[in-house]
Design an enzyme around this catalytic site. Structure first.
Site, PDB file in Angstrom:
ATOM      1  CB  CYS A  33      -3.861   6.405  11.775  1.00 56.44           C
ATOM      2  SG  CYS A  33      -4.075   5.464  10.320  1.00 56.44           S
TER       3      CYS A  33
ATOM      4  CG  ASN B 146       6.166   7.651   3.216  1.00 56.50           C
ATOM      5  OD1 ASN B 146       5.068   8.197   3.434  1.00 56.50           O
ATOM      6  ND2 ASN B 146       6.425   6.409   3.583  1.00 56.50           N
TER       7      ASN B 146
ATOM      8  CB  THR C 259       7.262   3.168   7.401  1.00 56.90           C
ATOM      9  OG1 THR C 259       6.195   3.933   7.958  1.00 56.90           O
ATOM     10  CG2 THR C 259       7.020   2.967   5.923  1.00 56.90           C
TER      11      THR C 259
ATOM     12  CB  SER D  28      -0.888  -0.019   1.238  1.00 56.50           C
ATOM     13  OG  SER D  28      -1.706   1.121   1.263  1.00 56.50           O
TER      14      SER D  28
ATOM     15  N   GLY E 108      12.475   0.694   2.791  1.00 60.00           N
ATOM     16  CA  GLY E 108      13.514   0.417   1.800  1.00 60.00           C
ATOM     17  C   GLY E 108      14.392  -0.735   2.258  1.00 60.00           C
TER      18      GLY E 108
END
Lengths: 245, 301
Positions: free
Chosen positions: B130, B68, B193, B20, B217
């Protein structure tokens, strides 16, 4: 978007901290001036995006400023080595929006993305004035090349070392007028000043730190009058009216 | 040779799934290659209402990875269900995974209920990273009790298998995984992440406008493998392993750690063809490793 390996034909310094790289390989995916390529840099995770200055059937050239880790590495690359590129990225400038006479205003390295645009406009029989702004003469790029295309070229530098001393907007004050459309590429403050000064319609090439360069990561979204837009995919060229400064 | 895997009764032609947020809604990438080669697609995270997300810069380069802070930019669940998913379904026959987010339990419920009603959605993936606006801003996924609360709420309104996407920013991911399992989750995706930061030393400011962002990554692969393995050992739910996967050998490693399917994230940003390349590479690697059926390696370590 196309992906491919390209061979470096030339990679040399053309002005203060500014380099030109010419590569050979497939350019079929590049359709318009103002589009960009995403360059894979060994030693960096993300690719680095650069506008295509000019291209032929099987070569393309990029002008880049050495500003950080990625461009530092690129400036060391030797002729003959191979580089992986994504090409044909972004929308590019739309020459059909100009009927007869275009004003093209560029600041610094912003002279690069507009080069092929001016070439296209002149090939279409339109009259073009190019205003180039730099800090000083050591940053001057593409001046002769723009003149050779047949454009009227005017220069402003902050220190007056070449052209008039001042800003591109000072040069605009001295022009005769009659322009029906403008295009601008350069620092955001400069483009904003140009948009506020000119009452004709125009296109603006925006810049943003990018992730993917091809529209899938939403890492470079900007606000526009037409809602959120990805600079890499929906842009980088936007209508003056849509840009929110 | 068998490359297909099964998640809660849903067959994926191979274990490779773009993660996603790294593949949009699949439509852009469909012009790069035939996306039907993909086992599944996890769509861009969606919230109840449209969101702009964070201001730019949203991206920072890191050694072997990136940060990000997109901040869940999305057009809202209505556009997802009425426009994006039907458009994808027209060109894609594989497994569609809708990824949903929320800032309150109610929002998760409403969002899941909307995507569950879409006939084109096969699996729902719930992002619990979140901040909980009613819980002091702490991420739902960093506490076992709140993660379980979200799981129970979304399970009540979903008719599709629900995968909870776990945050790695916790002390004991196995405890969170067990809490989700007990609350009725059908599967788990991990890892999201890792919270990170970069600083522009010339400007003396964080690189991303939001100050902190999610690090992903190649560099995170070892962390992801460790967590997938811990969760695999701690519960019996199927896992979609995610984090730092960049090649077929990473896919095999992730499956050996305990994943049934494997998501590819940040690598799509370096190379938009990454998933296709991995799908092509996988059978060759299986042959080299004498793997006849990919399912035989799941959790083998």
């Amino acid at each position: 978007m196309r992906q491919g390996d390209y061979t470096i034909l030339e990679n040399s310094r053309i002005a203060s901290r500014i380099w030109r790289m010419t590569l050979s390989g497939d350019t079929e995916g590049i359709l318009r001036g103002g589009q960009f390529v995403d360059v894979e840099v060994d030693g960096c995770f993300l690719r680095r995006p650069f506008a295509v200055t000019d291209w032929t059937k099987d070569t393309l050239s990029l002008i880049y400023k050495v500003v950080g880790q990625g461009t530092e590495i690129m400036s060391q690359w030797r002729e003959g080595s191979s580089v992986n590129l994504l090409t044909g990225l972004g929308n590019g400038f739309d020459t059909s929006l100009c009927r007869k006479k275009a004003l093209v205003v560029c600041g610094g390295i912003g002279a690069s993305p507009a080069f092929h645009l001016v070439k296209e406009l002149i090939e279409e029989g339109k009259e073009v004035t190019v205003v180039l702004g730099y800090n000083n003469a050591s940053e001057l790029i593409l001046f002769d090349e723009y003149r050779k295309l047949g454009a009227g070229v005017r220069v402003a530098t902050m220190d007056g070392s070449v052209g008039i001393k001042g800003l591109v907007t000072d040069v605009i004050d001295t022009l005769d007028g009659g322009y029906d459309f403008f295009y601008t590429c350069g620092p955001k403050v400069m483009m904003e000043a140009v948009c506020r000064k000119l009452d004709i319609s125009g296109q603006v090439s925006l810049e943003e730190r990018m992730g993917c360069g091809c529209g899938i990561c939403f890492g470079c979204t900007c606000h526009t009058a037409d809602g959120p837009k990805r600079v890499c995919f929906d842009g980088p060229v936007f209508k003056k009216e849509d840009v929110i400064w | 040779m068998v490359t297909s895997v099964n998640l809660c009764g849903i067959e994926l032609r191979n274990p490779v799934v773009p993660a996603s947020g790294t593949f949009g809604f699949g439509l852009e990438a469909s012009s790069f290659y035939d996306i039907n080669c993909l086992g599944g697609i996890s769509l861009k995270g969606t919230t109840l209402e449209a969101r702009f997300g964070n201001e730019c810069p949203r991206i920072a380069e890191c050694p072997d990875g990136m940060i990000n802070s997109v901040g869940l930019q999305n057009p809202g669940v209505k556009v997802l269900v009425e426009e994006k998913i039907p458009a994808l379904r027209k060109i894609y026959g594989g497994v569609v995974i809708a990824n949903v987010s929320g800032f309150s339990i109610e929002e998760y419920e409403k969002c899941c209920s909307a995507v569950s009603a879409s006939p084109d959605v096969d699996i729902i993936e719930v992002n619990v990273s979140c901040p909980n606006v009613h819980g002091g801003g702490l991420a739902f996924g960093t506490d076992a009790a709140t993660a379980a609360q979200v799981t129970r709420a979304v399970k009540r309104v979903s008719t599709k298998p629900v995968f909870i996407k776990l945050s790695p920013n916790v002390t004991d991911i196995a405890a969170i995984a067990r809490a989700c399992e007990e609350a009725g989750a059908d599967g788990l995706t991990l890892i999201n992440t890792i919270l990170g930061m970069r600083i522009d030393i010339r400007r003396r400011k964080p690189v991303v406008a939001n100050r902190y962002g999610g690090f992903s990554g190649r560099a995170v692969l070892p962390v992801a493998l460790r967590m997938v393995n811990q969760v695999h050992n701690a519960c019996s739910l199927p896992i979609m392993g995610c984090g730092g996967v960049s090649c077929a050998s990473d896919v095999v490693e992730m499956m050996m750690a305990g994943a049934t399917a494997v998501q590819v994230g940040a690598e799509n940003l370096r190379n938009p063809m990454a998933c296709r390349d991995i799908v092509n590479e996988l059978p060759l690697l299986m042959e080299e490793l004498h793997i006849e059926n990919i399912n035989e390696i799941i959790g083998i370590v």
